[in-house]
Design a protein around this motif. Structure first.
Motif, PDB file in Angstrom:
ATOM      1  N   GLY A  78       0.927  -1.215   0.059  1.00  0.00           N
ATOM      2  CA  GLY A  78      -0.149  -0.071   0.004  1.00  0.00           C
ATOM      3  C   GLY A  78       0.870   1.215  -0.192  1.00  0.00           C
ATOM      4  O   GLY A  78       0.503   2.278  -0.655  1.00  0.00           O
ATOM      5  N   VAL A  79       1.999   1.442   0.888  1.00  0.00           N
ATOM      6  CA  VAL A  79       2.751   2.329   0.935  1.00  0.00           C
ATOM      7  C   VAL A  79       3.318   2.627  -0.603  1.00  0.00           C
ATOM      8  O   VAL A  79       3.649   3.810  -0.998  1.00  0.00           O
ATOM      9  N   ALA A  80       3.880   1.677  -1.160  1.00  0.00           N
ATOM     10  CA  ALA A  80       4.370   1.680  -2.585  1.00  0.00           C
ATOM     11  C   ALA A  80       3.342   2.365  -3.603  1.00  0.00           C
ATOM     12  O   ALA A  80       3.728   3.067  -4.593  1.00  0.00           O
TER      13      ALA A  80
ATOM     14  N   LEU B 191      -4.768   2.592   3.075  1.00  0.00           N
ATOM     15  CA  LEU B 191      -4.287   1.515   2.413  1.00  0.00           C
ATOM     16  C   LEU B 191      -4.030   0.163   2.977  1.00  0.00           C
ATOM     17  O   LEU B 191      -2.818  -0.467   2.379  1.00  0.00           O
ATOM     18  N   GLU B 192      -4.868  -0.251   3.818  1.00  0.00           N
ATOM     19  CA  GLU B 192      -4.375  -1.491   4.484  1.00  0.00           C
ATOM     20  C   GLU B 192      -4.823  -2.730   3.556  1.00  0.00           C
ATOM     21  O   GLU B 192      -5.830  -2.422   2.625  1.00  0.00           O
ATOM     22  N   PRO B 193      -4.457  -3.704   3.660  1.00  0.00           N
ATOM     23  CA  PRO B 193      -4.581  -5.002   2.778  1.00  0.00           C
ATOM     24  C   PRO B 193      -6.117  -5.170   2.848  1.00  0.00           C
ATOM     25  O   PRO B 193      -6.931  -5.543   3.828  1.00  0.00           O
ATOM     26  N   THR B 194      -6.747  -5.475   1.620  1.00  0.00           N
ATOM     27  CA  THR B 194      -8.361  -5.871   1.658  1.00  0.00           C
ATOM     28  C   THR B 194      -8.596  -6.480   0.412  1.00  0.00           C
ATOM     29  O   THR B 194      -9.891  -6.651  -0.076  1.00  0.00           O
TER      30      THR B 194
ATOM     31  N   GLY C 114      -6.573  -1.709  -0.164  1.00  0.00           N
ATOM     32  CA  GLY C 114      -5.184  -1.819  -0.550  1.00  0.00           C
ATOM     33  C   GLY C 114      -4.978  -3.280  -0.899  1.00  0.00           C
ATOM     34  O   GLY C 114      -5.847  -4.069  -1.221  1.00  0.00           O
ATOM     35  N   PRO C 115      -3.790  -3.528  -1.683  1.00  0.00           N
ATOM     36  CA  PRO C 115      -3.415  -4.678  -2.100  1.00  0.00           C
ATOM     37  C   PRO C 115      -3.112  -5.775  -1.185  1.00  0.00           C
ATOM     38  O   PRO C 115      -2.480  -5.528   0.030  1.00  0.00           O
ATOM     39  N   GLY C 116      -3.347  -6.970  -1.442  1.00  0.00           N
ATOM     40  CA  GLY C 116      -2.898  -8.049  -0.520  1.00  0.00           C
ATOM     41  C   GLY C 116      -4.280  -8.799   0.191  1.00  0.00           C
ATOM     42  O   GLY C 116      -5.089  -7.898   0.801  1.00  0.00           O
TER      43      GLY C 116
END
Length: 369
Positions: free
Chosen positions: A110-112, A168-171, A335-337
């Motif tokens: 998410g930071v990326a 942007l936490e993983p969702t 976010g990703p993941g």
């Protein structure tokens, strides 16, 4: 200091961020690298507070959105051979397939994405129709008193003003609205110490917690609908401590309880509920954090959901969307993941998932032609 290349593919940028070990309390190296990379970009007003950085566009649009993410990770795995560690590693060629490493999911992917979006804006490749605030903060994975975002709220509240926020936490690339609240309680029983050979001279405080555990085991958690999303609650014993020695009848025992409650309740509501369940026992609340309502009816939130697609889901865990909610800023997680891989010894994220998240946010921020 590690130099971050914001021109590379966002999955490679994720790997570069993972390679900077940033376990909570040791975020300075990654904060230095993020700040240096942002200062190379045009069009941002940048503020640093401790190991938190805020970068804001100031184009004067009528609406401002916030994209936030934390820089710290939980400690590295101790199991030999674990791949969810530092440095990162790939299944296959770099930039292809699955990326392993601490923070891959929570939340350097998410930071990326945040940094890639900031770079596109700074290079003039993306000209959003809204002003954008990027927030990178420290100490999310530890006690709330250390939170970098909490510190920004206290020291620079004006920097966190906006109409809508995305954490942007993983969702798995699905919008998760709001979050459950969380609280912790200690239920204490008392007895009388005695030599275990003459147990009848004492009163066993550990035995006295049996009704506490029985009530928790029999408890049926609720599912509560809030603004169209169903939040599943949970109430559990998470820690128990009692006794002093193997030949002493214990005179004190403490059961720690964690209650995850739907965002229709306040921490005080949650406390009343726990006290009713534990009637007759000594109960002390030791920690609490409010949840956040979904806020999906706000126009910016609705447009975001429409842009990224999918059916919004509730966030069962607590996240910093609650802090934005307390500021009056509707917020969602996106976010990703896979969040189920966060903190695991084999933490990993698919490169395509990070790229898909970046593409979705780029499309949403881009002005309508």
């Amino acid at each position: 200091m590690t130099a971050l290349d914001l021109h590379q593919d966002v999955s490679l940028l994720t790997a570069a961020l993972i390679d900077i070990n940033s376990v909570s309390d040791a975020e300075t190296p990654i904060a230095d690298a993020v700040e240096a990379a942002l200062r190379e970009l045009d069009g941002f007003e940048i503020t640093r507070d401790g190991d938190s950085i805020v970068a804001r566009t100031t184009a004067g649009h009528g609406e401002r959105v916030i994209l936030a993410g934390h820089l710290d990770t939980v400690p590295l795995p101790t199991t030999e051979g674990s791949r969810g560690t530092v440095p990162s590693s790939w299944d296959g060629a770099p930039g292809e397939g699955v990326l392993h490493g601490r923070g891959a999911v929570d939340m350097k992917g998410g930071v990326a994405v945040q940094l890639a979006l900031a770079a596109a804006i700074g290079r003039g490749e993306l000209t959003p129709a809204r002003d954008v605030t990027f927030v990178f903060y420290d100490h999310e994975e530890v006690e709330a008193t250390k939170s970098g975002l909490g510190r920004l709220v206290r020291n620079h509240p004006a920097l966190l003003e906006g109409e809508f926020a995305i954490l942007l936490e993983p969702t798995n690339g699905v919008v998760e609205g709001g979050c459950n609240g969380t609280s912790r309680f200690e239920v204490t029983t008392h007895g009388v110490a005695a030599h275990s050979a003459r147990a009848w001279m004492g009163e066993n405080a550990i035995h006295a917690v049996a009704p506490v555990l029985a009530r928790l085991a029999a408890y049926q958690p609720k599912t509560v609908s809030v603004d169209g999303l169903d939040y599943r609650e949970s109430l559990n014993a998470v820690l128990i401590n009692g006794g002093t020695a193997g030949n002493v009848i214990p005179d004190r025992c403490v059961v720690e309880i964690n209650y995850r409650f739907a965002p229709d309740k306040t921490p005080d509501d949650a406390e009343r509920h726990v006290r009713e369940l534990m009637d007759g026992f000594e109960v002390v609340r030791t920690d609490a954090a409010s949840g956040a309502r979904p806020g999906l009816t706000h126009p910016a939130a609705a447009s975001f959901v429409a842009a990224v697609g999918g059916e919004p889901k509730p966030k069962y865990g607590w996240t910093d969307v609650a802090r934005f909610s307390e500021l009056g800023v509707p917020a969602v997680n996106f976010g990703p993941g896979d969040a189920l891989l966060a903190h695991k010894d084999d933490e990993r994220v698919d490169a395509d998932a990070v790229r898909a998240c970046l593409a979705a946010l780029t499309a949403w921020l881009s002005p309508i032609a």
